[in-house]
Design an enzyme around this catalytic site. Structure first.
Site, PDB file in Angstrom:
ATOM      1  N   THR A  11       0.835  -1.218   0.000  1.00  0.00           N
ATOM      2  CA  THR A  11       0.000   0.000   0.000  1.00  0.00           C
ATOM      3  C   THR A  11       0.866   1.263   0.000  1.00  0.00           C
ATOM      4  O   THR A  11       0.691   2.137  -0.854  1.00  0.00           O
ATOM      5  CB  THR A  11      -0.917   0.002   1.245  1.00  0.00           C
ATOM      6  OG1 THR A  11      -1.638  -1.222   1.253  1.00  0.00           O
ATOM      7  CG2 THR A  11      -1.880   1.164   1.232  1.00  0.00           C
ATOM      8  N   GLY A 182     -12.654  -2.430   5.076  1.00  0.00           N
ATOM      9  CA  GLY A 182     -11.204  -2.328   4.854  1.00  0.00           C
ATOM     10  C   GLY A 182     -10.522  -1.328   5.772  1.00  0.00           C
ATOM     11  O   GLY A 182      -9.350  -1.015   5.585  1.00  0.00           O
ATOM     12  N   LYS A 200       4.213   4.120  18.433  1.00  0.00           N
ATOM     13  CA  LYS A 200       4.222   5.515  17.987  1.00  0.00           C
ATOM     14  C   LYS A 200       4.528   6.477  19.145  1.00  0.00           C
ATOM     15  O   LYS A 200       5.312   7.406  18.985  1.00  0.00           O
ATOM     16  CB  LYS A 200       2.881   5.847  17.319  1.00  0.00           C
ATOM     17  CG  LYS A 200       2.690   5.091  15.989  1.00  0.00           C
ATOM     18  CD  LYS A 200       1.268   5.221  15.484  1.00  0.00           C
ATOM     19  CE  LYS A 200       1.091   4.561  14.127  1.00  0.00           C
ATOM     20  NZ  LYS A 200      -0.329   4.428  13.732  1.00  0.00           N
TER      21      LYS A 200
HETATM   22  N1  HSE Z   1      -3.079   0.499  11.487  1.00  0.00           N
HETATM   23  C1  HSE Z   1      -2.632   1.835  11.609  1.00  0.00           C
HETATM   24  C2  HSE Z   1      -3.814   2.719  12.032  1.00  0.00           C
HETATM   25  C3  HSE Z   1      -2.043   2.327  10.320  1.00  0.00           C
HETATM   26  O1  HSE Z   1      -4.960   2.230  12.051  1.00  0.00           O
HETATM   27  O2  HSE Z   1      -3.631   3.866  12.393  1.00  0.00           O
HETATM   28  C4  HSE Z   1      -1.118   3.485  10.443  1.00  0.00           C
HETATM   29  O3  HSE Z   1      -0.011   3.214  11.234  1.00  0.00           O
END
Ligand code: HSE
Length: 401
Positions: A11, A182, A200
């Site tokens: 992606t 999705g 994060k």
């Molecule tokens: N799975 C992560 C989210 C994607 O839903 O924020 C971005 O890091």
């Protein structure tokens, strides 16, 4: 022309190629020269895609090509991303990555290698997708001592909590719907259990203090236990429940957690809904500054990766200093963190709660037979010790006001 290689045509990797093609002219102007993709590394072939002529299956082709000065890593995970990124940096190539697992686990080491080779290791897209927050932390908020970082750092869980609040639905049905649309992965564990947000906030906190903060040290609680009733309680006082990555320095100690919190509408993060992310950083001189935008998605995340590529082109052979020492910064034990708590118990234990918890704010008339209340500020240990004496304890959610 600067020639780059992209590792991983998923992606984000395909988004990087798209952004570079779509905005080629403006990117060339800003970078000072054209930027072209020479190789795309992937295990797969893409016979229907013009990218096929650039596909290689062997990383050494990229590593051994002196024309490649920048490597974009969008594979995700640490194996083999760590090995490839380290080799690229050691061979004098800059690396731009969107990979938060890689950055959280090896950021300090990779930053150090980049510095020693006068190249750059850039990772704007690893936190908050397309939101510029890493560069501001490194380059703009340099006059302040950072006191607190509080962020909605995961789009999937913010979408689920927003939908639960809008529809009054329970967690499982909204998760299923999000998967069908999705918005949530087939295996949603990393998102719904808070592990993604944990990496994060570990990255942001490491950068804020210039030291390694291990994500394993951060208390992490997901959203799987949040119910429609919890959200009804929140709504009864004009509040919302969102999951935050939080870190704060108090009295020289670092406190950090990922956990759902109840916040009121006067909190600037209250209006951050759906898949959007936002990060509020508090500096000792600046006060609050907030970054808001798309925290995930192909084009948004790729835009942040390409902004790093532009930065790397502009600073060819000059390391843009990122202070991230590998000396570990300890996180204070969770037991010592002070919070307020929203609590649900049976109505039958109301009197006891009013005696044992100080400064109770009652949330009456939400669920029959229950007593919902908000405690005063207390340590996690004090809360756990006190609530252990209640037979009818249903749940507790931390309160961010
Ligand atoms: N799975 C992560 C989210 C994607 O839903 O924020 C971005 O890091």
């Amino acid at each position: 022309m600067i020639k780059i290689a992209v590792l991983g045509y998923g992606t984000v990797g395909s988004g990087v190629v798209k952004v570079l093609n779509t905005n080629a002219n403006i990117i060339a102007k800003r970078a000072g020269q054209e930027v072209g993709v020479k190789y795309v590394l992937d295990l797969r072939d893409f016979p229907e895609d013009p990218v096929q002529s650039k596909i290689v299956h062997d990383f050494n082709v990229i590593l051994d090509d002196p024309e490649i000065s920048i490597v974009v890593e969008t594979m995700g995970g640490t194996k083999p991303a760590y090995e490839f990124v380290k080799k690229a940096l050691l061979s004098g190539k800059s690396v731009c990555t969107s990979n938060k697992e890689l950055v959280a686990a090896y950021g300090a080491e990779l930053v150090h290698i980049a510095k020693s080779k006068s190249v750059n290791f850039l990772f704007e897209a690893s936190v908050g997708g397309g939101i510029p927050v890493i560069r501001p932390l490194n380059q703009s908020l340099t006059a302040d001592r950072i006191e607190q970082i509080n962020g909605i750092l995961n789009g999937t869980t913010n979408y689920i909590l927003t939908k639960m609040a809008q529809d009054g639905s329970d967690f499982d049905s909204v998760l299923r719907e999000a998967q069908e649309l999705g918005y949530a992965e087939k295996d949603p564990t990393a998102d719904v259990e808070g592990y993604d947000a944990c990496r994060k906030i570990a990255i942001l906190t490491s950068l804020a203090y210039g030291q390694q903060v291990d994500y394993e040290d951060i208390y992490t609680e997901g959203i799987t236990k949040i119910t429609a009733e919890d959200i009804r309680y929140a709504k009864s006082i004009g509040a919302a429940i969102k999951i935050f990555g939080t870190s704060k320095k108090i009295g020289g100690k670092l406190y950090a957690m990922v956990a759902p919190q109840m916040i009121r509408s006067d909190n600037p993060l209250y209006a951050v809904n759906d898949v959007f992310n936002a990060i509020c950083v508090t500096g000792n001189m600046l006060g609050d500054v907030m970054f808001y935008g798309k925290g995930a998605g192909k084009e948004a995340t790729a835009s942040a990766v390409v902004s790093d590529v532009v930065d790397a082109v502009k600073h060819m052979n000059i390391n843009v200093m990122t202070i991230w020492e590998d000396e570990k910064m300890p996180v204070a034990p969770m037991d010592e963190m002070k919070n307020r708590f929203f609590v649900r118990i049976s109505e039958s234990e109301r009197g006891k709660a009013e005696t044992e918890f100080e400064e109770i704010e009652a949330l009456d008339g939400v669920v029959d037979g229950e007593f919902g209340f908000i405690t005063g500020i207390m340590t996690e240990r004090e809360f756990n010790d006190t609530i252990a004496g209640f037979d009818s304890f249903v749940t507790r959610i931390r309160v961010g006001f």
